[in-house]
Design a protein around this motif. Structure first.
Motif, PDB file in Angstrom:
ATOM      1  N   TYR A 193       0.774  -1.243   0.000  1.00  0.00           N
ATOM      2  CA  TYR A 193       0.000   0.000   0.000  1.00  0.00           C
ATOM      3  C   TYR A 193       0.809   1.301   0.000  1.00  0.00           C
ATOM      4  N   THR A 194       1.893   1.347   0.755  1.00  0.00           N
ATOM      5  CA  THR A 194       2.645   2.609   0.865  1.00  0.00           C
ATOM      6  C   THR A 194       3.022   3.178  -0.510  1.00  0.00           C
ATOM      7  N   SER A 195       3.172   2.313  -1.493  1.00  0.00           N
ATOM      8  CA  SER A 195       3.488   2.758  -2.861  1.00  0.00           C
ATOM      9  C   SER A 195       2.368   3.612  -3.436  1.00  0.00           C
ATOM     10  N   MET A 196       1.133   3.277  -3.056  1.00  0.00           N
ATOM     11  CA  MET A 196      -0.015   4.048  -3.545  1.00  0.00           C
ATOM     12  C   MET A 196      -0.076   5.412  -2.860  1.00  0.00           C
ATOM     13  N   GLN A 197       0.360   5.468  -1.614  1.00  0.00           N
ATOM     14  CA  GLN A 197       0.375   6.765  -0.929  1.00  0.00           C
ATOM     15  C   GLN A 197       1.539   7.619  -1.425  1.00  0.00           C
ATOM     16  N   ALA A 198       2.578   6.985  -1.914  1.00  0.00           N
ATOM     17  CA  ALA A 198       3.721   7.729  -2.464  1.00  0.00           C
ATOM     18  C   ALA A 198       3.378   8.347  -3.820  1.00  0.00           C
ATOM     19  N   ALA A 199       2.527   7.658  -4.583  1.00  0.00           N
ATOM     20  CA  ALA A 199       2.303   8.035  -5.984  1.00  0.00           C
ATOM     21  C   ALA A 199       1.897   9.502  -6.201  1.00  0.00           C
ATOM     22  N   PRO A 200       0.931  10.053  -5.444  1.00  0.00           N
ATOM     23  CA  PRO A 200       0.551  11.450  -5.710  1.00  0.00           C
ATOM     24  C   PRO A 200       1.693  12.448  -5.510  1.00  0.00           C
ATOM     25  N   ALA A 201       2.698  12.065  -4.715  1.00  0.00           N
ATOM     26  CA  ALA A 201       3.828  12.967  -4.502  1.00  0.00           C
ATOM     27  C   ALA A 201       4.607  13.188  -5.802  1.00  0.00           C
ATOM     28  N   PHE A 202       4.461  12.245  -6.733  1.00  0.00           N
ATOM     29  CA  PHE A 202       5.185  12.333  -8.007  1.00  0.00           C
ATOM     30  C   PHE A 202       4.247  12.595  -9.187  1.00  0.00           C
ATOM     31  N   GLU A 206       5.044  13.685 -12.996  1.00  0.00           N
ATOM     32  CA  GLU A 206       4.780  12.678 -14.024  1.00  0.00           C
ATOM     33  C   GLU A 206       3.933  13.281 -15.148  1.00  0.00           C
ATOM     34  N   MET A 207       2.918  14.040 -14.775  1.00  0.00           N
ATOM     35  CA  MET A 207       2.011  14.595 -15.778  1.00  0.00           C
ATOM     36  C   MET A 207       2.642  15.718 -16.572  1.00  0.00           C
ATOM     37  N   ALA A 208       3.534  16.466 -15.912  1.00  0.00           N
ATOM     38  CA  ALA A 208       4.160  17.604 -16.596  1.00  0.00           C
ATOM     39  C   ALA A 208       5.454  17.197 -17.293  1.00  0.00           C
ATOM     40  N   SER A 209       5.898  15.954 -17.057  1.00  0.00           N
ATOM     41  CA  SER A 209       7.180  15.478 -17.585  1.00  0.00           C
ATOM     42  C   SER A 209       8.354  16.386 -17.205  1.00  0.00           C
ATOM     43  N   ARG A 210       8.254  16.985 -16.033  1.00  0.00           N
ATOM     44  CA  ARG A 210       9.387  17.722 -15.450  1.00  0.00           C
ATOM     45  C   ARG A 210       9.176  17.730 -13.949  1.00  0.00           C
ATOM     46  N   ASN A 211      10.230  17.996 -13.209  1.00  0.00           N
ATOM     47  CA  ASN A 211      10.092  17.913 -11.762  1.00  0.00           C
ATOM     48  C   ASN A 211       9.388  19.118 -11.163  1.00  0.00           C
ATOM     49  N   ILE A 212       8.236  18.867 -10.581  1.00  0.00           N
ATOM     50  CA  ILE A 212       7.476  19.897  -9.892  1.00  0.00           C
ATOM     51  C   ILE A 212       7.580  19.611  -8.396  1.00  0.00           C
ATOM     52  N   PRO A 213       8.056  20.591  -7.612  1.00  0.00           N
ATOM     53  CA  PRO A 213       8.195  20.333  -6.173  1.00  0.00           C
ATOM     54  C   PRO A 213       6.840  19.987  -5.558  1.00  0.00           C
ATOM     55  N   CYS A 214       6.870  19.093  -4.596  1.00  0.00           N
ATOM     56  CA  CYS A 214       5.632  18.689  -3.932  1.00  0.00           C
ATOM     57  C   CYS A 214       5.788  18.910  -2.437  1.00  0.00           C
ATOM     58  N   TYR A 238      12.651  11.170  -9.728  1.00  0.00           N
ATOM     59  CA  TYR A 238      11.893  12.321  -9.209  1.00  0.00           C
ATOM     60  C   TYR A 238      12.716  13.022  -8.135  1.00  0.00           C
ATOM     61  N   THR A 239      12.323  14.285  -7.801  1.00  0.00           N
ATOM     62  CA  THR A 239      12.934  14.916  -6.632  1.00  0.00           C
ATOM     63  C   THR A 239      12.147  14.500  -5.394  1.00  0.00           C
ATOM     64  N   LYS A 240      12.805  14.584  -4.259  1.00  0.00           N
ATOM     65  CA  LYS A 240      12.146  14.193  -3.009  1.00  0.00           C
ATOM     66  C   LYS A 240      11.025  15.168  -2.670  1.00  0.00           C
ATOM     67  N   PRO A 241       9.856  14.673  -2.301  1.00  0.00           N
ATOM     68  CA  PRO A 241       8.817  15.585  -1.841  1.00  0.00           C
ATOM     69  C   PRO A 241       9.188  16.132  -0.458  1.00  0.00           C
ATOM     70  N   SER A 242       8.735  17.362  -0.176  1.00  0.00           N
ATOM     71  CA  SER A 242       8.943  17.953   1.148  1.00  0.00           C
ATOM     72  C   SER A 242       7.705  17.741   2.002  1.00  0.00           C
ATOM     73  N   GLN A 243       7.915  17.775   3.317  1.00  0.00           N
ATOM     74  CA  GLN A 243       6.780  17.595   4.234  1.00  0.00           C
ATOM     75  C   GLN A 243       6.788  18.688   5.291  1.00  0.00           C
ATOM     76  N   ILE A 244       5.600  19.056   5.746  1.00  0.00           N
ATOM     77  CA  ILE A 244       5.481  19.882   6.942  1.00  0.00           C
ATOM     78  C   ILE A 244       4.424  19.203   7.810  1.00  0.00           C
TER      79      ILE A 244
END
Lengths: 374, 374
Positions: A193-202, A206-214, A238-244
């Motif tokens: 499951y954790t893979s599915m929670q990771a997916a929206p971070a990228f 993925e849709m823009a075909s360039r790295n968009i910070p998350c 991908y670049t690492k997503p940031s968290q707060i």
């Protein structure tokens, strides 16, 4: 010394020592320097001033990129296992403030698959229905209906799955065991499951075909997922997503996390005035056993659930909050008065929220990712 | 006594003792009684007469239901990791015969997710491309274009995933470890994957909202997946799918399974006449070291790859096959002659196949499940 505590995406127990938790997870505490970066964009949100959002990973990267003109996408979510309560909407309110302040897109993931897999008696029909109900609450908070997209895992899996597969290929069972505490009895869906929670971070990248910070603003209990997600990001391009991360919204019983498992200590967004009055009336406070004693010794706001509700959500004005603290400590105000005042505040909020929640039904269809139908 | 052997969905090594394998897996050998049930519907397929399809689970249920008017759906598939070879199409031919004989629908799953997860260097783009190429070979065999649907996991995951989740919730890591030999280094996608292979077994039932029997004709190496699938079926509201299993198509080097990892001992559907001639020319046979010796002692068809190719695929006529066996044993026919004859047969087959494979490009778009575009 605090008792031992446990914080995982599926279980929060004990008295949480948030400093120690950040240390255990390896997240960075928010300092004045970081707050001053937020302040460039407007008045600090109450949850930042009060360090309710208190810890992060790579927030500076988000600002660095933003200042170069590279806007981030917000991503948060909800495991739809029951009715929305105040504990759920607290971080959503912060997300809404972030969206308004930085004028950015937002992805809101409802993990109906997760709740189905992790809850013994949940059906996919139920988790889907709860996702709809929860989404109404999210929309009611005023997210930009154009810039906010609702993801439902089972509906959007065609887009999420290829990303999830890339993540899953890089995480072995050893890591999953260590990060989530899985064992031989864990079902193979929960392990994946954790893979599915990771997916929206990228997803935006993925849709823009360039790295968009998350940027992912959410409860710190979700850090295990995003730690795993960050660890694989670079290796899959991908670049690492940031968290707060925020602290857990307290329960009315004085416990550290408002939990759906104790409905009498939990205020749902659909509660009636009467229910709120009853629940707040029974809340745990920091008062003394008698009025006389309290007038002399004063109350203890630090342990008081009613005070915490003001602190976390219902008293935005720092001056008023400080006054309340003083008046409590001095014995000027009694628990009964505080409860009446909080009940009033909650009910004013909920009445408006419930109206907006009804109106949300008109727009929810336009906010689904890839236009899926509920 | 046979050396030790290993048969899993991802690895086949050693000299396979098929009787022992059926015993290890707990499948039932096909007996004369079961063959007589097949015979009610027409002449037995060569692969049944020769017990190439030799073992099963619950075939009698399939016949019982069929005779009550409850038609089954066929389900088989392919992990698209490389070009199609003769070993792949052997069970597909049997599926085609089953479809014609019983006039039933067929689901053909291409597990691009599986190959991505299990092959270190595979990309999803590559596995998808291979699925397309493999599908052309499947179509070229003459499956009913109306009654046959091609599933590509990453394309049809929206329909498969909810079924896979139900399966996954019922299989824990302990079971997955025991059935597939996973360990702590296995990635979490691979651990989950078997749920995706189980899903099409329940797809027809799910779509019809009633239980439709499912028959899975495939190589016996896939049994671990379907054993796990059968074990959970009843608990998630479906009937157990039935299986009929074939032996592995041999390699030209004399090994038990034709493998893409040794391209010189593997005949691909896209091979030229010249390539086939060269590969068959180098095949392992049961001949003697000299012509003189072979004329006296005769050859040994049992170990001969050239003979096996006739037995498994290229000599449908039992009488002719027996004659060939005799002539080999008597030293009447030499390996060179046999190789020339087999080369000719393979090339005749491949020339026609390659033509039909080209024409398949015109219909493949109409055969995709839920109309996905390649």
């Amino acid at each position: 010394m605090a008792e031992d505590f446990k914080v995982t995406p599926w279980e929060v127990t004990g008295d949480i020592d948030y400093d120690l938790l950040a240390e255990r997870f390896g997240t960075t505490q928010i300092d004045d320097e970081l707050l001053s970066r937020f302040e460039r964009y407007g008045k600090l949100h109450m949850m930042l001033r009060r360090r309710i959002f208190y810890s992060h990973r790579d927030m500076n990267t988000i600002f660095d990129e933003y200042e170069k003109g590279n806007k981030f996408v917000l991503y948060t979510g909800r495991g739809p296992s029951g009715n929305t309560h105040l504990g759920h909407i607290m971080p959503w309110m912060f997300n809404k403030w972030m969206q308004d302040t930085f004028n950015v897109d937002m992805l809101f993931q409802f993990t109906d698959d997760e709740k189905f897999l992790f809850k013994q008696d949940a059906s996919l029909g139920e988790t889907r229905k709860m996702a709809y109900e929860n989404a109404l609450d999210m929309i009611a908070l005023g997210f930009d209906t154009k810039r906010t997209k609702i993801i439902l895992d089972t509906e959007n899996v065609r887009t999420l799955y290829p990303i999830a597969l890339k993540v899953a290929k890089k995480i072995n069972f050893s890591t999953a065991k260590a990060v989530f505490g899985f064992d031989n009895t864990t079902n193979i869906g929960s392990i994946f499951y954790t893979s599915m929670q990771a997916a929206p971070a990228f997803l935006a990248s993925e849709m823009a075909s360039r790295n968009i910070p998350c940027l992912i603003p959410c409860g710190i209990d979700q850090d295990p997922h995003f730690r795993a997600c960050r660890d694989v990001a670079l290796s899959i391009g991908y670049t690492k997503p940031s968290q707060i991360y925020c602290k857990m919204f307290p329960g009315l019983s004085g416990s550290d996390k408002m939990s759906s498992s104790d409905p009498t200590a939990t205020i749902y967004t659909t509660d009636s005035n009467k229910e709120v009055k009853k629940k707040v009336g029974k809340a745990f406070t920091g008062g003394c056993v008698s009025v006389e004693e309290q007038r002399v010794k004063g109350g203890n706001p630090e342990v008081c659930a009613v005070f915490k509700y003001n602190y976390y959500l219902f008293e935005d004005d720092d001056k008023k909050l400080n006054e309340l603290t003083e008046r409590c400590r001095n014995g000027e105000i009694l628990c009964g008065e505080c409860k009446v005042a909080l009940t009033e505040k909650i009910n004013v909020f909920l009445e408006k929220h419930q109206e907006k929640r009804e109106k949300a039904k008109d727009v929810i269809g336009d906010m689904t990712f890839e236009g899926f139908k509920w």
